[in-house]
Design an enzyme around this catalytic site. Structure first.
Site, PDB file in Angstrom:
ATOM      1  N   PRO A 224      69.709 110.653  79.745  1.00 36.00           N
ATOM      2  CA  PRO A 224      69.839 111.807  78.857  1.00 36.00           C
ATOM      3  C   PRO A 224      68.561 112.625  78.692  1.00 36.00           C
ATOM      4  CG  PRO A 224      69.949 109.741  77.627  1.00 36.00           C
ATOM      5  CD  PRO A 224      70.034 109.391  79.079  1.00 36.00           C
ATOM      6  N   ASN A 225      68.791 113.927  78.664  1.00 35.10           N
ATOM      7  CA  ASN A 225      67.771 114.956  78.413  1.00 35.10           C
ATOM      8  C   ASN A 225      66.868 115.231  79.611  1.00 35.10           C
ATOM      9  OD1 ASN A 225      68.571 115.434  75.655  1.00 35.10           O
ATOM     10  ND2 ASN A 225      67.667 113.459  75.166  1.00 35.10           N
TER      11      ASN A 225
ATOM     12  N   ARG B 143      60.594 122.068  78.613  1.00 37.97           N
ATOM     13  CA  ARG B 143      59.906 121.707  77.364  1.00 37.97           C
ATOM     14  C   ARG B 143      59.003 120.507  77.609  1.00 37.97           C
ATOM     15  NH1 ARG B 143      63.967 122.581  72.313  1.00 37.97           N
ATOM     16  NH2 ARG B 143      64.485 124.714  72.848  1.00 37.97           N
TER      17      ARG B 143
ATOM     18  N   TYR C 240      55.818 115.580  80.312  1.00 41.28           N
ATOM     19  CA  TYR C 240      56.647 115.337  81.500  1.00 41.28           C
ATOM     20  C   TYR C 240      56.321 116.238  82.683  1.00 41.28           C
ATOM     21  CZ  TYR C 240      59.436 112.816  78.053  1.00 41.28           C
ATOM     22  OH  TYR C 240      59.847 111.956  77.082  1.00 41.28           O
TER      23      TYR C 240
ATOM     24  N   ASN D 255      65.970 106.139  86.076  1.00 42.95           N
ATOM     25  CA  ASN D 255      65.233 106.511  84.873  1.00 42.95           C
ATOM     26  C   ASN D 255      66.259 106.553  83.746  1.00 42.95           C
ATOM     27  OD1 ASN D 255      63.827 107.557  82.751  1.00 42.95           O
ATOM     28  ND2 ASN D 255      62.701 109.072  83.951  1.00 42.95           N
TER      29      ASN D 255
ATOM     30  N   ALA E 184      66.108 107.680  77.224  1.00 36.26           N
ATOM     31  CA  ALA E 184      66.131 106.982  75.931  1.00 36.26           C
ATOM     32  C   ALA E 184      67.044 105.754  75.939  1.00 36.26           C
ATOM     33  CB  ALA E 184      66.544 107.950  74.824  1.00 36.26           C
TER      34      ALA E 184
ATOM     35  N   GLU F  12      63.355 100.483  87.846  1.00 32.03           N
ATOM     36  CA  GLU F  12      63.293 101.294  86.623  1.00 32.03           C
ATOM     37  C   GLU F  12      62.050 102.171  86.713  1.00 32.03           C
ATOM     38  OE1 GLU F  12      63.151  98.953  82.999  1.00 32.03           O
ATOM     39  OE2 GLU F  12      62.270 100.638  81.885  1.00 32.03           O
TER      40      GLU F  12
ATOM     41  N   HIS G  89      59.772 105.604  85.022  1.00 30.30           N
ATOM     42  CA  HIS G  89      59.510 106.536  83.922  1.00 30.30           C
ATOM     43  C   HIS G  89      58.435 107.522  84.352  1.00 30.30           C
ATOM     44  CE1 HIS G  89      61.956 104.234  81.177  1.00 30.30           C
ATOM     45  NE2 HIS G  89      61.411 103.151  81.699  1.00 30.30           N
TER      46      HIS G  89
ATOM     47  N   ARG H 238      53.014 105.471  74.110  1.00 31.78           N
ATOM     48  CA  ARG H 238      53.669 106.415  73.198  1.00 31.78           C
ATOM     49  C   ARG H 238      54.162 105.683  71.940  1.00 31.78           C
ATOM     50  NH1 ARG H 238      57.715 109.904  76.621  1.00 31.78           N
ATOM     51  NH2 ARG H 238      57.610 111.138  74.693  1.00 31.78           N
TER      52      ARG H 238
HETATM   53  O1  CA2 Z   1      58.962 108.929  80.650  1.00 33.65           O
HETATM   54  C1  CA2 Z   1      60.153 108.860  80.942  1.00 33.65           C
HETATM   55  O2  CA2 Z   1      60.580 109.066  82.071  1.00 33.65           O
HETATM   56  C2  CA2 Z   1      61.182 108.562  79.846  1.00 33.65           C
HETATM   57  O3  CA2 Z   1      62.211 107.763  80.411  1.00 33.65           O
HETATM   58  C3  CA2 Z   1      61.723 109.911  79.398  1.00 33.65           C
HETATM   59  C4  CA2 Z   1      62.701 109.802  78.226  1.00 33.65           C
HETATM   60  C5  CA2 Z   1      62.106 108.978  77.093  1.00 33.65           C
HETATM   61  O4  CA2 Z   1      63.108 108.768  76.093  1.00 33.65           O
HETATM   62  C6  CA2 Z   1      61.608 107.632  77.574  1.00 33.65           C
HETATM   63  O5  CA2 Z   1      61.007 106.971  76.476  1.00 33.65           O
HETATM   64  C7  CA2 Z   1      60.579 107.790  78.690  1.00 33.65           C
HETATM   65  C8  CA2 Z   1      63.053 111.170  77.625  1.00 33.65           C
HETATM   66  C9  CA2 Z   1      63.432 112.226  78.582  1.00 33.65           C
HETATM   67  C10 CA2 Z   1      63.516 113.534  77.842  1.00 33.65           C
HETATM   68  O6  CA2 Z   1      63.102 114.543  78.725  1.00 33.65           O
HETATM   69  C11 CA2 Z   1      62.859 115.784  78.235  1.00 33.65           C
HETATM   70  C12 CA2 Z   1      62.321 116.687  79.108  1.00 33.65           C
HETATM   71  C13 CA2 Z   1      62.058 117.969  78.696  1.00 33.65           C
HETATM   72  C14 CA2 Z   1      62.342 118.346  77.408  1.00 33.65           C
HETATM   73  C15 CA2 Z   1      62.886 117.435  76.531  1.00 33.65           C
HETATM   74  C16 CA2 Z   1      63.153 116.154  76.954  1.00 33.65           C
END
Ligand code: CA2
Length: 146
Positions: free
Chosen positions: A10-11, A18, A23, A73, A76, A100, A102, A109
């Site tokens: 997700p996301n 953003r 990221y 990946n 969340a 896995e 990230h 974090r």
């Molecule tokens: O670092 C990673 O790849 C994560 O899996 C990314 C997840 C986070 O919940 C994990 O703790 C670590 C979140 C991805 C959200 O991605 C976004 C990208 C742009 C704007 C908003 C969210």
């Protein structure tokens, strides 16, 4: 032709729009281009993203049924989805690699990101290296003997 499933939770579809400080500025299309270019001859990369836990689990079943290595990946879902963990375990129990990955380093974090319910059933974990986390996972799964 071997296909590697690259699954994103997700996301991650919002990458590039953003939080570039966390990221990076690139999006999933950029990631796909990078991985396709990095894949050796005879290896195809099937990169997908979903915000839906059930869809992600069904894609993992597909990997098991078709014998495809998985780069995952879980976003969340990493931190709380026992359903996803159980599905991921099916991959490694079938003798297929599941890495896995990230983009960020969750351990650097918030505390809730320090726990992964997936890691214990994964073949390995690569985190904190940006899109190179995926590239290194691809290198591993394509060099690993079946
Ligand atoms: O670092 C990673 O790849 C994560 O899996 C990314 C997840 C986070 O919940 C994990 O703790 C670590 C979140 C991805 C959200 O991605 C976004 C990208 C742009 C704007 C908003 C969210």
């Amino acid at each position: 032709m071997t296909t590697i499933l690259v699954l994103n939770g997700p996301n991650l579809g919002r990458l590039g729009s953003r939080e570039p400080d966390v990221y990076g500025a690139a999006n999933l299309d950029d990631l796909r281009v990078m991985l396709v270019a990095a894949a050796p001859a005879g290896v195809s990369v099937d990169l997908r993203q979903t915000d839906d836990e059930a869809e992600l689990i069904h894609w993992i079943y597909e990997a098991v049924d078709e014998g495809m290595p998985v780069i995952l990946n879980p976003a969340a879902f990493t931190h709380y989805s026992y359903a996803l963990r159980d599905a991921a375990a099916l991959v490694t129990k079938a003798g297929l690699p599941l890495i896995e990955v990230h983009i960020s380093n969750p351990h650097a974090r918030e505390t809730f990101r320090h726990t992964s319910v997936v890691s214990a059933v994964a073949t390995g974990v690569i985190a904190g290296l940006g899109f190179d986390s995926y590239r290194l996972a691809l290198d591993f799964v394509t060099r690993r003997p079946a």
